[in-house]
Structures are given as C-alpha cells and as structure tokens.
Design an enzyme around this catalytic site. Structure first.
Site, PDB file in Angstrom:
ATOM      1  N   ASN A  62       0.897  -1.084   0.043  1.00 34.12           N
ATOM      2  CA  ASN A  62       0.047  -0.073  -0.248  1.00 34.12           C
ATOM      3  C   ASN A  62       0.967   1.212   0.013  1.00 34.12           C
ATOM      4  OD1 ASN A  62       0.719  -0.887   2.839  1.00 34.12           O
ATOM      5  ND2 ASN A  62      -0.684   0.603   3.687  1.00 34.12           N
ATOM      6  N   GLU A  64       0.135   5.302   0.697  1.00 39.71           N
ATOM      7  CA  GLU A  64      -0.548   6.397   1.229  1.00 39.71           C
ATOM      8  C   GLU A  64      -0.267   7.584   0.508  1.00 39.71           C
ATOM      9  OE1 GLU A  64      -1.938   4.080   5.235  1.00 39.71           O
ATOM     10  OE2 GLU A  64      -0.981   6.143   5.328  1.00 39.71           O
ATOM     11  N   ASN A  65      -1.444   8.459   0.860  1.00 34.70           N
ATOM     12  CA  ASN A  65      -1.162   9.862   0.559  1.00 34.70           C
ATOM     13  C   ASN A  65      -1.797  10.909   1.481  1.00 34.70           C
ATOM     14  OD1 ASN A  65      -1.490  12.543  -0.982  1.00 34.70           O
ATOM     15  ND2 ASN A  65      -0.632  11.651  -2.560  1.00 34.70           N
ATOM     16  N   CYS A  73      -4.064   0.747  -2.643  1.00 35.69           N
ATOM     17  CA  CYS A  73      -3.943  -0.635  -1.612  1.00 35.69           C
ATOM     18  C   CYS A  73      -3.056  -1.421  -2.546  1.00 35.69           C
ATOM     19  CB  CYS A  73      -5.387  -1.066  -1.924  1.00 35.69           C
ATOM     20  SG  CYS A  73      -6.660  -0.185  -1.062  1.00 35.69           S
ATOM     21  N   GLU A  75      -3.223  -4.721  -2.965  1.00 37.36           N
ATOM     22  CA  GLU A  75      -4.118  -5.481  -4.120  1.00 37.36           C
ATOM     23  C   GLU A  75      -4.050  -5.029  -5.315  1.00 37.36           C
ATOM     24  OE1 GLU A  75      -4.857  -4.724  -1.032  1.00 37.36           O
ATOM     25  OE2 GLU A  75      -6.640  -6.034  -0.376  1.00 37.36           O
ATOM     26  N   CYS A 112     -10.470  -4.294   0.659  1.00 38.53           N
ATOM     27  CA  CYS A 112     -11.557  -3.345   0.424  1.00 38.53           C
ATOM     28  C   CYS A 112     -12.436  -3.448  -0.695  1.00 38.53           C
ATOM     29  CB  CYS A 112     -10.815  -1.953   0.534  1.00 38.53           C
ATOM     30  SG  CYS A 112     -10.223  -1.661  -0.977  1.00 38.53           S
ATOM     31  N   CYS A 115     -10.750  -2.921  -4.195  1.00 37.29           N
ATOM     32  CA  CYS A 115     -10.097  -3.880  -4.640  1.00 37.29           C
ATOM     33  C   CYS A 115     -11.014  -5.181  -4.734  1.00 37.29           C
ATOM     34  CB  CYS A 115      -9.158  -4.322  -3.376  1.00 37.29           C
ATOM     35  SG  CYS A 115      -7.827  -3.273  -3.064  1.00 37.29           S
TER      36      CYS A 115
END
Length: 160
Positions: A62, A64-65, A73, A75, A112, A115
């Site tokens: 993953n 992030e931002n 993610c 996946e 999620c 995904c």
C-alpha cells in the site's frame, strides 16, 4: 409477493501445517514486501503477492497519500502492474498480508471494496475465479475460492 435472494459464502481456513507450498510461497512474498509500504498516516502495512498463470509472481504494497483517499491499496497496485505489463496472462491467486506498525503484529485483512471490484474485473476479463489468500494473526490462511465469496453481489457490466 416479496422475493428473497440468498447467497451462501464461505472461506476455507488452513493452519500453517496444512498450507500448500504454492500458497506458502505467495504468503511469504507478500510478507516480504510489507516493510516497504508507505503508510505514515495509518501505520497499517499491507503486502500483496500475485501469481499469474505463466508462473510469474509480482508483489506490491500500500502507498498512502496525505490527500485521502488518493493512496492505492497493495492489491490494486499489484494487479495494475501485472495486468498493465502482462495483459494476456490470467491471475491465478493473490495473497494479502497486513500488520500494524505500532505493535508489529499481523492483522486480519480482506480486500476493501475497491480492491474487491478490481479483482472482479479480472475474473470477468478472464472468465475464471482468482483465489484470494488472507493471512490472520494465528498464521492461518483464509482462502476464498473467488471474489464471489467476498463480494457476492458484484457490480458487473449490466449490458452483457
């Protein structure tokens, strides 16, 4: 008269001594990429490993931002890379491993919604399920035979 639609879903649970060698390999690859995750906001590290029909294995994590939800993610990252570079090679299995940085312990995670829909997209494209392997803190693999076990009412092309 009111109709009722029911769908039964299930996961298989495999203890470490029951793992298939191919599954163990994918889980270890997903674990190996965890620490490279860029997760300074959630401190939730996720690694994914994808096996293609041609035998290639790819990994991602993953990213992030600070501008949520701009991150990606693990996946979707691994599926995007593999399908962008090997568009005709069917995904067979994806392994997902997660942990919390604060206590360095494994966490049970499932894909999620985004995904799940992405996995569905490639199942539809190749007309074949993708096995989903998820590691839990007890080092058991939770195995879904395809995305229908995690997303029973999927959004597909409604015109086909």
């Amino acid at each position: 008269m009111t109709k009722k639609i029911e769908i039964k879903v299930s996961l298989e649970v495999f203890s470490k001594n029951e793992w298939l060698s191919e599954d163990a390999h994918l889980i270890e690859k997903a674990k190996s990429i965890l620490e490279n995750a860029h997760a300074p906001y959630s401190n939730f590290l996720v690694g994914a490993a994808l096996l293609l029909e041609n035998g290639e294995v790819f990994v991602a994590n993953n990213q992030e931002n600070v501008s949520f939800p701009v991150g990606i993610c693990a996946e979707r990252a691994v599926l995007s890379y593999a399908m962008g570079n090997f568009p005709n090679d069917r995904p067979v299995k994806i392994a997902i491993v997660a942990k919390r940085r604060v206590n360095n312990q494994l966490a049970t995670v499932t894909p999620c919604g985004l995904c799940r829909q992405t996995i569905n997209e490639y199942e539809v494209k190749f007309n074949h399920p993708i096995e989903i392997l998820m590691l839990n803190p007890q080092e058991e693999i939770l195995k879904a035979s395809g995305i229908d076990q995690l997303l029973p009412f999927r959004f597909n092309d409604l015109n086909s």
